[in-house]
Design an enzyme around this catalytic site. Structure first.
Site, mmCIF file in Angstrom:
data_model
loop_
_atom_site.group_PDB
_atom_site.id
_atom_site.type_symbol
_atom_site.label_atom_id
_atom_site.label_comp_id
_atom_site.label_asym_id
_atom_site.label_seq_id
_atom_site.Cartn_x
_atom_site.Cartn_y
_atom_site.Cartn_z
ATOM 1 N N ILE A 1 10.742 55.588 -1.572
ATOM 2 C CA ILE A 1 10.829 55.300 -3.006
ATOM 3 C C ILE A 1 11.934 54.281 -3.275
ATOM 4 O O ILE A 1 12.331 54.073 -4.397
ATOM 5 C CB ILE A 1 11.101 56.611 -3.797
ATOM 6 N N HIS B 1 4.678 57.376 -3.045
ATOM 7 C CA HIS B 1 5.557 58.324 -3.751
ATOM 8 C C HIS B 1 6.303 57.671 -4.918
ATOM 9 O O HIS B 1 7.239 58.245 -5.446
ATOM 10 C CB HIS B 1 6.546 58.978 -2.775
ATOM 11 N N SER C 1 8.730 58.141 10.522
ATOM 12 C CA SER C 1 8.199 59.312 9.815
ATOM 13 C C SER C 1 7.922 60.423 10.816
ATOM 14 O O SER C 1 7.358 60.173 11.883
ATOM 15 C CB SER C 1 6.908 58.965 9.071
#
Ligand code: NAD
Length: 248
Positions: A106, A122, A193
């Site tokens: 974000i 997001h 991730s």
């Protein structure tokens, strides 16, 4: 690491459609901690507490509680500069070797580095909007930072502002673009991730069923290591990608 660099360069060169998926780990070199790492918020405060407050029900029922926590724990990213890894991905797109980036982040650092096709599923932490449906006026971080009360309100209609980020319990943004990009890829590169956060982890899982190539560049294990054509275990992602660029 030499072999991994050579192999990544070769796979990028020969792929007709490469898509990159990024998580919090690509931004740690820019100075933003991930959630699950040593200094991450989950370690410090507990995952349950974070999920309970950064949640749409908490925002709707107790905005004071939500904003008190949000203001204390979620920094503004306005002053933060992209890392070498963000710039390397922008360069790969510029050279036609990466078609799109799907990110859980974000922080807006891909866009700041110059990447053009970025699907931020997001949302964006530096934007806010008015929750009154007939108003929906947008605001920036500066407005919220200088607002005299904990809960920022719209200057036009006085309704509460909401950060333009996806809270727990809300659907992701850019769903169709993200699914379309990932499912159409011939090479998927996952960077930073742990692949534990859904629905993105599910998109990557579905991609793996198609038997196309998968590169994972991540410090530590991820949920999909078993499916990777190539796994690169490093936290020097910027260096790694720059060395790949040098070989293209
Ligand atoms: P995660 O915390 O689950 O996983 C991050 C992974 O990156 C970890 O496995 C970690 O070991 C690895 N990592 C850390 N530094 C690295 C580096 N320099 N190079 C390579 N790997 C590195 O993150 P996630 O899967 O993205 O999920 C957490 C959620 O938190 C996301 O949904 C995201 O929206 C949000 N988040 C965003 C930001 C941001 O915008 N920068 C920061 C923190 C969390």
């Amino acid at each position: 690491m030499y072999k991994e660099i050579e192999r990544t360069a070769l796979m990028l060169k020969t792929s007709r459609n490469t898509v990159v998926v990024t998580g919090a780990g690509i931004s740690t070199e820019a100075g933003i901690p991930d959630f699950r790492g040593e200094n991450g918020i989950y370690r410090r405060l507990g995952e349950d507490k974070v999920m309970e407050i950064i949640n749409k029900d908490c925002f709707n029922s107790n905005p004071d509680h939500f904003y008190l926590f949000y203001r204390q724990n979620f920094q503004s990213y306005a002053e933060i500069q992209p890392s070498h890894a963000h710039f390397a991905l922008a360069e790969l797109e510029e050279r036609g070797l990466v078609k799109a980036i799907v990110t859980q982040n974000i922080d807006g650092l891909h866009q700041k580095a110059g990447s053009r096709r970025v699907y931020s599923i997001h949302g964006s932490a530096d934007r806010y909007y008015c929750t009154n449906r007939s108003c929906q006026q947008g605001y920036d971080q500066e407005y919220v930072d200088s607002y005299p009360l904990t809960v920022p309100c719209c200057e036009t209609c006085d309704a509460i502002l909401k950060p333009d980020v996806v809270l727990f319990g809300e659907p992701i943004k850019n769903y169709y673009d993200a699914v379309h990009a990932i499912s159409g890829a011939h090479l998927l590169v996952v960077i930073g991730s742990s692949l534990t956060v859904y629905p993105l982890a599910g998109f990557v899982r579905d991609y793996c069923n198609s038997n196309q190539d998968l590169i994972i560049i991540n410090k530590g294990r991820t949920e999909m290591d078993y499916a990777a054509t190539l796994k690169v275990d490093t936290n020097r992602t910027g260096d790694f990608l720059n060395q790949v660029l040098d070989r293209l």
